[in-house]
Design a protein around this motif. Sequence first.
Motif, PDB file in Angstrom:
ATOM      1  N   THR A  39      14.340 -67.153  17.270  1.00 57.86           N
ATOM      2  CA  THR A  39      14.054 -68.248  17.034  1.00 57.86           C
ATOM      3  C   THR A  39      15.007 -69.361  17.823  1.00 57.86           C
ATOM      4  O   THR A  39      14.561 -70.568  17.923  1.00 57.86           O
ATOM      5  CB  THR A  39      14.150 -68.634  15.493  1.00 57.86           C
ATOM      6  OG1 THR A  39      15.443 -68.475  15.038  1.00 57.86           O
ATOM      7  CG2 THR A  39      13.169 -67.659  14.847  1.00 57.86           C
TER       8      THR A  39
ATOM      9  N   THR B 184       7.076 -59.533  22.116  1.00 52.84           N
ATOM     10  CA  THR B 184       6.443 -60.545  22.938  1.00 52.84           C
ATOM     11  C   THR B 184       6.550 -60.242  24.425  1.00 52.84           C
ATOM     12  O   THR B 184       6.860 -58.989  24.758  1.00 52.84           O
ATOM     13  CB  THR B 184       7.524 -61.939  22.887  1.00 52.84           C
ATOM     14  OG1 THR B 184       8.691 -61.499  23.657  1.00 52.84           O
ATOM     15  CG2 THR B 184       7.872 -62.300  21.601  1.00 52.84           C
TER      16      THR B 184
ATOM     17  N   ASP C 137       7.371 -56.487  15.949  1.00 56.05           N
ATOM     18  CA  ASP C 137       6.817 -57.677  16.734  1.00 56.05           C
ATOM     19  C   ASP C 137       7.408 -57.845  18.056  1.00 56.05           C
ATOM     20  O   ASP C 137       8.569 -57.769  18.111  1.00 56.05           O
ATOM     21  CB  ASP C 137       7.107 -58.771  15.948  1.00 56.05           C
ATOM     22  CG  ASP C 137       6.769 -60.063  16.509  1.00 56.05           C
ATOM     23  OD1 ASP C 137       5.897 -60.259  17.390  1.00 56.05           O
ATOM     24  OD2 ASP C 137       7.203 -61.435  16.077  1.00 56.05           O
TER      25      ASP C 137
ATOM     26  N   SER D  95      12.626 -55.812  11.571  1.00 59.36           N
ATOM     27  CA  SER D  95      12.915 -56.952  12.600  1.00 59.36           C
ATOM     28  C   SER D  95      14.615 -56.937  12.615  1.00 59.36           C
ATOM     29  O   SER D  95      15.238 -56.891  11.789  1.00 59.36           O
ATOM     30  CB  SER D  95      12.400 -58.223  12.053  1.00 59.36           C
ATOM     31  OG  SER D  95      12.977 -59.443  12.604  1.00 59.36           O
TER      32      SER D  95
ATOM     33  N   THR E  82       1.959 -64.598  23.028  1.00 55.90           N
ATOM     34  CA  THR E  82       1.608 -63.680  24.118  1.00 55.90           C
ATOM     35  C   THR E  82       0.268 -63.402  24.124  1.00 55.90           C
ATOM     36  O   THR E  82      -0.107 -63.109  25.288  1.00 55.90           O
ATOM     37  CB  THR E  82       2.359 -62.486  23.265  1.00 55.90           C
ATOM     38  OG1 THR E  82       3.756 -62.620  23.200  1.00 55.90           O
ATOM     39  CG2 THR E  82       2.071 -61.112  24.209  1.00 55.90           C
TER      40      THR E  82
ATOM     41  N   SER F 113      -3.032 -69.792  17.360  1.00 54.88           N
ATOM     42  CA  SER F 113      -4.123 -68.920  17.377  1.00 54.88           C
ATOM     43  C   SER F 113      -5.287 -69.165  17.732  1.00 54.88           C
ATOM     44  O   SER F 113      -5.729 -70.367  17.396  1.00 54.88           O
ATOM     45  CB  SER F 113      -4.034 -67.975  16.208  1.00 54.88           C
ATOM     46  OG  SER F 113      -4.438 -68.705  15.019  1.00 54.88           O
TER      47      SER F 113
ATOM     48  N   GLU G 206      14.481 -57.467  21.124  1.00 52.35           N
ATOM     49  CA  GLU G 206      13.176 -56.393  20.617  1.00 52.35           C
ATOM     50  C   GLU G 206      13.348 -54.991  20.794  1.00 52.35           C
ATOM     51  O   GLU G 206      12.899 -54.204  20.037  1.00 52.35           O
ATOM     52  CB  GLU G 206      11.890 -57.178  21.452  1.00 52.35           C
ATOM     53  CG  GLU G 206      11.773 -58.635  21.108  1.00 52.35           C
ATOM     54  CD  GLU G 206      10.571 -59.211  21.816  1.00 52.35           C
ATOM     55  OE1 GLU G 206       9.872 -60.142  21.366  1.00 52.35           O
ATOM     56  OE2 GLU G 206       9.939 -58.395  22.805  1.00 52.35           O
TER      57      GLU G 206
ATOM     58  N   GLU H 295       2.752 -55.603  17.059  1.00 55.64           N
ATOM     59  CA  GLU H 295       2.507 -56.829  16.783  1.00 55.64           C
ATOM     60  C   GLU H 295       2.740 -57.927  17.746  1.00 55.64           C
ATOM     61  O   GLU H 295       3.701 -58.085  18.473  1.00 55.64           O
ATOM     62  CB  GLU H 295       3.470 -57.309  15.543  1.00 55.64           C
ATOM     63  CG  GLU H 295       2.681 -58.306  14.606  1.00 55.64           C
ATOM     64  CD  GLU H 295       3.668 -58.546  13.256  1.00 55.64           C
ATOM     65  OE1 GLU H 295       4.344 -59.458  13.369  1.00 55.64           O
ATOM     66  OE2 GLU H 295       3.480 -57.783  12.285  1.00 55.64           O
TER      67      GLU H 295
ATOM     68  N   ASP I  21      -0.727 -61.214  15.069  1.00 56.77           N
ATOM     69  CA  ASP I  21       0.227 -61.809  14.229  1.00 56.77           C
ATOM     70  C   ASP I  21      -0.009 -63.486  13.855  1.00 56.77           C
ATOM     71  O   ASP I  21      -0.720 -64.126  15.096  1.00 56.77           O
ATOM     72  CB  ASP I  21       1.553 -62.076  14.829  1.00 56.77           C
ATOM     73  CG  ASP I  21       2.658 -62.350  13.648  1.00 56.77           C
ATOM     74  OD1 ASP I  21       2.232 -62.008  12.347  1.00 56.77           O
ATOM     75  OD2 ASP I  21       3.802 -62.640  13.876  1.00 56.77           O
ATOM     76  N   GLU I  22       0.179 -63.924  12.798  1.00 54.94           N
ATOM     77  CA  GLU I  22       0.037 -65.337  12.335  1.00 54.94           C
ATOM     78  C   GLU I  22      -1.513 -65.819  12.905  1.00 54.94           C
ATOM     79  O   GLU I  22      -1.522 -67.142  13.252  1.00 54.94           O
ATOM     80  CB  GLU I  22       1.053 -66.126  13.235  1.00 54.94           C
ATOM     81  CG  GLU I  22       2.481 -65.714  12.837  1.00 54.94           C
ATOM     82  CD  GLU I  22       2.862 -66.486  11.685  1.00 54.94           C
ATOM     83  OE1 GLU I  22       2.213 -67.280  11.102  1.00 54.94           O
ATOM     84  OE2 GLU I  22       4.210 -66.357  11.339  1.00 54.94           O
TER      85      GLU I  22
ATOM     86  N   ASP J 284       2.572 -61.629  18.959  1.00 52.78           N
ATOM     87  CA  ASP J 284       2.668 -63.061  18.676  1.00 52.78           C
ATOM     88  C   ASP J 284       1.784 -64.083  19.365  1.00 52.78           C
ATOM     89  O   ASP J 284       1.171 -63.491  20.486  1.00 52.78           O
ATOM     90  CB  ASP J 284       4.004 -63.719  18.717  1.00 52.78           C
ATOM     91  CG  ASP J 284       4.543 -63.931  20.025  1.00 52.78           C
ATOM     92  OD1 ASP J 284       3.921 -63.354  21.051  1.00 52.78           O
ATOM     93  OD2 ASP J 284       5.157 -65.108  20.295  1.00 52.78           O
TER      94      ASP J 284
ATOM     95  N   SER K  64      -2.065 -65.980   8.823  1.00 52.18           N
ATOM     96  CA  SER K  64      -0.448 -66.638   8.718  1.00 52.18           C
ATOM     97  C   SER K  64      -0.396 -67.145   7.325  1.00 52.18           C
ATOM     98  O   SER K  64      -1.120 -67.617   6.683  1.00 52.18           O
ATOM     99  CB  SER K  64      -1.015 -68.222   9.645  1.00 52.18           C
ATOM    100  OG  SER K  64       0.082 -68.905   9.544  1.00 52.18           O
TER     101      SER K  64
END
Length: 303
Positions: free
Chosen positions: A96, A140, A138, A81, A175, A208, A111, A170, A201-202, A172, A224
């Motif tokens: 973020t 998007t 990860d 990341s 997405t 989700s 990314e 991955e 993810d999560e 999110d 998560s």
Amino acid sequence: LFCAKVGLEEFINCGDLALYAAKKSGRGRYAWYTEALGTAHRHRRMSMAQLDQDLETGSLTLLMQPQFDLHARRITGYEASAHWLHPSEGLVDPRTLLNNQDDVKRIAQVEKFSLKQGLSEMSRLLEASGTPLRLTVDLTAASLGDPDFVALLVHLCEDTGFPLSDLTIELDPATVNLKECARLRNTLEELRAIGCHMALDEFGSLQSGLGQLIESGANLLKISPALITDLETSIDKRHLVEAIVTLAGKFDYQVVALGVERSEQEKILRQLGCGHVQGALISRWVSPREAEIHVREFVFEEH
């Protein structure tokens, strides 16, 4: 009076800031312009200017966190990341600070850095460790929505010699909502066709949903960290994690639990049938050089 004092253009800008604040508050809301609102806007503008400069020069930092196989009892891969040294907040994931609609170009640049540097560092890590390892990145819709993304990915893998089959993209929760999945379906199908794996993810977060298990076409599910935090004391969370693991098995998904910090959590997850964990129990986020040492020297301490 205020308009005459600050000038028409500045007056309009203040109105725009108040309007944007009202929209962020939800439907049917209003907001007043305040000096605090203006100060926050100026700080953000300066931060974004610095971020743009660092994106242009590639002055980001790649951090990596290992994923641990609970059955084989070894590290099997790393998530990579991009992080950015914020002028006042320290090292952060720059996404973020960005808006999915207004900052698409910046998010895609962040990314791309994660992907390019992650592939390069993992190729070097494979040589140094002599251990088969997977890479997870990860991404998007900012990246996946680019019609040239798959070609870029293939080129980067060829350049670094990293096998596409050992790469996990991955996704999110935002997405993998039904609207985005439909828009990105061709890209997701192309990724599967070239041998990439995909992870949700999560999973278990508020964003989700069960429909993602079908729509995404992924083959790995990451629980998560919100469900792992109180796993030792919350019967409800334990039941929910157990249900997710069982459901994942029905769809032939592998499962990774995120945010695992304590050995008691690892023991419960192993008992519930979870295959992999990721979190501070195994390692915090580290630099690629630290990862090279860690993967050679790490031994899981059984309790």
